[in-house]
Enzyme design. Structure first.
Site, PDB file in Angstrom:
ATOM      1  N   GLU A   1       0.957  -1.401   0.379  1.00  0.00           N
ATOM      2  CA  GLU A   1       0.048   0.042   0.057  1.00  0.00           C
ATOM      3  C   GLU A   1       1.033   1.143   0.104  1.00  0.00           C
ATOM      4  OE1 GLU A   1      -3.981  -0.476   1.841  1.00  0.00           O
ATOM      5  OE2 GLU A   1      -1.857  -1.645   3.252  1.00  0.00           O
TER       6      GLU A   1
ATOM      7  N   GLU B   1      -2.801  -9.441   4.240  1.00  0.00           N
ATOM      8  CA  GLU B   1      -4.221  -9.260   4.801  1.00  0.00           C
ATOM      9  C   GLU B   1      -5.605 -10.760   5.040  1.00  0.00           C
ATOM     10  OE1 GLU B   1      -3.085  -7.141   3.014  1.00  0.00           O
ATOM     11  OE2 GLU B   1      -2.611  -5.005   3.898  1.00  0.00           O
TER      12      GLU B   1
HETATM   13  C1  1HE Z   1       7.024  -8.837  11.945  1.00  0.00           C
HETATM   14  C2  1HE Z   1       6.251  -8.927  10.748  1.00  0.00           C
HETATM   15  C3  1HE Z   1       5.284  -7.865  10.737  1.00  0.00           C
HETATM   16  C4  1HE Z   1       8.516  -9.061  10.150  1.00  0.00           C
HETATM   17  N1  1HE Z   1       4.602  -7.305  12.068  1.00  0.00           N
HETATM   18  N2  1HE Z   1       6.351  -8.358  12.801  1.00  0.00           N
HETATM   19  N3  1HE Z   1       2.323  -8.939   7.369  1.00  0.00           N
HETATM   20  C5  1HE Z   1       2.823  -9.814   6.629  1.00  0.00           C
HETATM   21  O1  1HE Z   1       1.257 -10.902   6.677  1.00  0.00           O
HETATM   22  C6  1HE Z   1       4.187 -10.428   6.873  1.00  0.00           C
HETATM   23  C7  1HE Z   1       4.468 -10.849   7.504  1.00  0.00           C
HETATM   24  N4  1HE Z   1       5.929 -11.592   7.454  1.00  0.00           N
HETATM   25  C8  1HE Z   1       6.584 -11.875   6.783  1.00  0.00           C
HETATM   26  O2  1HE Z   1       5.643 -12.994   6.170  1.00  0.00           O
HETATM   27  C9  1HE Z   1       7.954 -12.392   6.959  1.00  0.00           C
HETATM   28  O3  1HE Z   1       8.003 -11.659   8.263  1.00  0.00           O
HETATM   29  C10 1HE Z   1       8.491 -11.772   5.583  1.00  0.00           C
HETATM   30  C11 1HE Z   1       8.464 -12.336   4.371  1.00  0.00           C
HETATM   31  C12 1HE Z   1       8.267 -10.640   5.586  1.00  0.00           C
HETATM   32  C13 1HE Z   1      10.001 -11.952   5.697  1.00  0.00           C
HETATM   33  O4  1HE Z   1      10.616 -12.974   6.080  1.00  0.00           O
HETATM   34  P1  1HE Z   1      12.281 -13.216   7.413  1.00  0.00           P
HETATM   35  O5  1HE Z   1      12.062 -14.759   6.915  1.00  0.00           O
HETATM   36  O6  1HE Z   1      12.881 -13.014   5.871  1.00  0.00           O
HETATM   37  O7  1HE Z   1      11.746 -12.883   7.979  1.00  0.00           O
HETATM   38  P2  1HE Z   1      11.399 -12.880   9.877  1.00  0.00           P
HETATM   39  O8  1HE Z   1      12.061 -13.865  10.459  1.00  0.00           O
HETATM   40  O9  1HE Z   1       9.998 -14.351   9.133  1.00  0.00           O
HETATM   41  O10 1HE Z   1      11.322 -11.815  10.302  1.00  0.00           O
HETATM   42  C14 1HE Z   1      11.940 -11.216  11.455  1.00  0.00           C
HETATM   43  C15 1HE Z   1      11.559 -10.496  12.236  1.00  0.00           C
HETATM   44  O11 1HE Z   1      10.464  -9.282  11.795  1.00  0.00           O
HETATM   45  C16 1HE Z   1      10.225 -11.547  13.165  1.00  0.00           C
HETATM   46  O12 1HE Z   1      10.800 -10.845  14.475  1.00  0.00           O
HETATM   47  P3  1HE Z   1      11.751 -11.515  15.885  1.00  0.00           P
HETATM   48  O13 1HE Z   1      11.368 -10.674  16.810  1.00  0.00           O
HETATM   49  O14 1HE Z   1      11.276 -12.581  15.880  1.00  0.00           O
HETATM   50  O15 1HE Z   1      12.766 -11.246  14.923  1.00  0.00           O
HETATM   51  C17 1HE Z   1       9.658 -11.565  12.939  1.00  0.00           C
HETATM   52  O16 1HE Z   1       7.850 -11.509  13.839  1.00  0.00           O
HETATM   53  C18 1HE Z   1       8.907  -9.680  12.916  1.00  0.00           C
HETATM   54  N5  1HE Z   1       7.946  -9.291  11.565  1.00  0.00           N
HETATM   55  N6  1HE Z   1       7.059  -9.017   9.695  1.00  0.00           N
HETATM   56  C19 1HE Z   1       5.552  -7.446  12.998  1.00  0.00           C
HETATM   57  N7  1HE Z   1       4.694  -8.008   9.650  1.00  0.00           N
HETATM   58  C20 1HE Z   1      -2.961  -0.436   7.353  1.00  0.00           C
HETATM   59  S1  1HE Z   1      -3.382  -2.327   7.134  1.00  0.00           S
HETATM   60  C21 1HE Z   1      -2.338  -3.316   6.528  1.00  0.00           C
HETATM   61  C22 1HE Z   1      -2.167  -4.891   6.741  1.00  0.00           C
HETATM   62  C23 1HE Z   1      -1.341  -4.872   6.653  1.00  0.00           C
HETATM   63  O17 1HE Z   1       0.047  -5.181   5.815  1.00  0.00           O
HETATM   64  S2  1HE Z   1      -1.627  -7.207   6.664  1.00  0.00           S
HETATM   65  C24 1HE Z   1       0.264  -7.949   6.411  1.00  0.00           C
HETATM   66  C25 1HE Z   1       0.985  -8.140   7.492  1.00  0.00           C
END
Ligand code: 1HE
Length: 265
Positions: free
Chosen positions: A118, A138
């Site tokens: 977005e 989402e």
């Molecule tokens: C996060 C987030 C997040 C990573 N919120 N903490 N977005 C999503 O559903 C996407 C969620 N994220 C992923 O699918 C993956 O993290 C990635 C593909 C982006 C990257 O993968 P990777 O293997 O490189 O990293 P990781 O091990 O998954 O994440 C590293 C850290 O970032 C980890 O935290 P840690 O404390 O365990 O190290 C994750 O929890 C954190 N992290 N993404 C919170 N999104 C206005 S409305 C909009 C609505 C949306 O955007 S919904 C979509 C949300």
């Protein structure tokens, strides 16, 4: 009373100004540049506060991902009215990008997902590296877009494709995404920022009124009815051509000093 030392987290957004170009970076690589309230506010503040001399901006993300979208650890805590306010807050911040004073070029890599997509859609020109991928998780998280995606992405890639992405969890890779309008360029790994800066330099070379017409008038014409569009276009084109800058550029061409149009790489 004991003093408690609170470790201050580094700012989630950094700004570098290079002449007429601002380079704005999402700076939470450890969280894959997930957008918490602080990051969204910092983005808005950055774009609204750019000095007058800045004529274009580049937006990119630190690390291997542009942005993982909404910081999911924040939304989980919100009640209904807080969640509405939250979406309105994102809308306001991203409006500061799409309808701000200057054109914005984004450099995309890795995850460009959810709110990250977005955000990219609020920029005017998008350059993707081969690693970029696009998704709207989402649908799978049980929520809906809230950062203006239903307005911007439905126009950019079409409501049908957006619906398909959200219904099925489809992930588009950079090359596919290019064909469907997610990005305007696909470049090799590590080259998006340089390409985005190069494009921003071209943009600042345009007449100011042309850039104004493109980012302020064109989207409104595209959104409106045809009769109003023709009217706004006639006014905008008359205003632009009346400017001394336009007259001197046209004279340059007629007197063989202006560049010819030629295909570029
Ligand atoms: C996060 C987030 C997040 C990573 N919120 N903490 N977005 C999503 O559903 C996407 C969620 N994220 C992923 O699918 C993956 O993290 C990635 C593909 C982006 C990257 O993968 P990777 O293997 O490189 O990293 P990781 O091990 O998954 O994440 C590293 C850290 O970032 C980890 O935290 P840690 O404390 O365990 O190290 C994750 O929890 C954190 N992290 N993404 C919170 N999104 C206005 S409305 C909009 C609505 C949306 O955007 S919904 C979509 C949300």
């Amino acid at each position: 009373m004991t003093a408690v030392s609170v470790a201050k987290s580094p700012p989630p957004v950094s700004i570098k100004i290079d002449g007429e170009i601002a380079i704005i970076r999402l700076d939470r690589p450890a969280k894959r540049n997930a957008l918490n309230d602080e990051s969204v506010l910092a983005l808005e503040t950055a774009f609204r506060g750019l000095p007058e001399r800045v004529k274009a901006a580049v937006l990119h993300g630190a690390g291997e991902h542009f942005s993982a979208g909404l910081d999911l650890s924040e939304l989980i805590e919100k009640n209904l009215s807080e969640a509405i306010d939250h979406a309105r807050f994102w809308h306001r911040a991203f409006e500061a990008i799409e309808f701000g004073r200057i054109p914005v070029v984004s450099a995309l890599n890795g995850a460009v997902v959810g709110g990250g997509l977005e955000l990219a859609a609020a920029t005017h020109v998008r350059v993707a590296e081969k690693s970029a991928f696009y998704a709207l998780p989402e649908g799978q998280r049980g929520i809906f877009v809230g950062g203006g995606g239903s307005v911007r992405l439905s126009r950019l890639i079409g409501a049908s494709r957006m619906m398909e992405m959200m219904l099925t969890g489809r992930v588009y890779r950079a090359e596919e995404g290019y064909q469907f309008g997610f990005s305007h360029y696909v470049v090799a790994e590590g080259h998006a920022l340089a390409k985005a800066i190069e494009l921003a330099r071209k943009i600042v070379g345009n007449a100011g009124l042309t850039n104004f017409a493109l980012i302020q008038a064109l989207p409104r014409i595209a959104d409106g009815d045809r009769a109003s569009g023709y009217l706004i276009e006639s006014l905008m084109s008359a205003i632009a051509q009346d400017d001394a800058e336009a007259k001197s550029r046209m004279r340059d061409f007629l007197e063989k000093r202006g560049a010819k149009v030629a295909p570029q790489d």
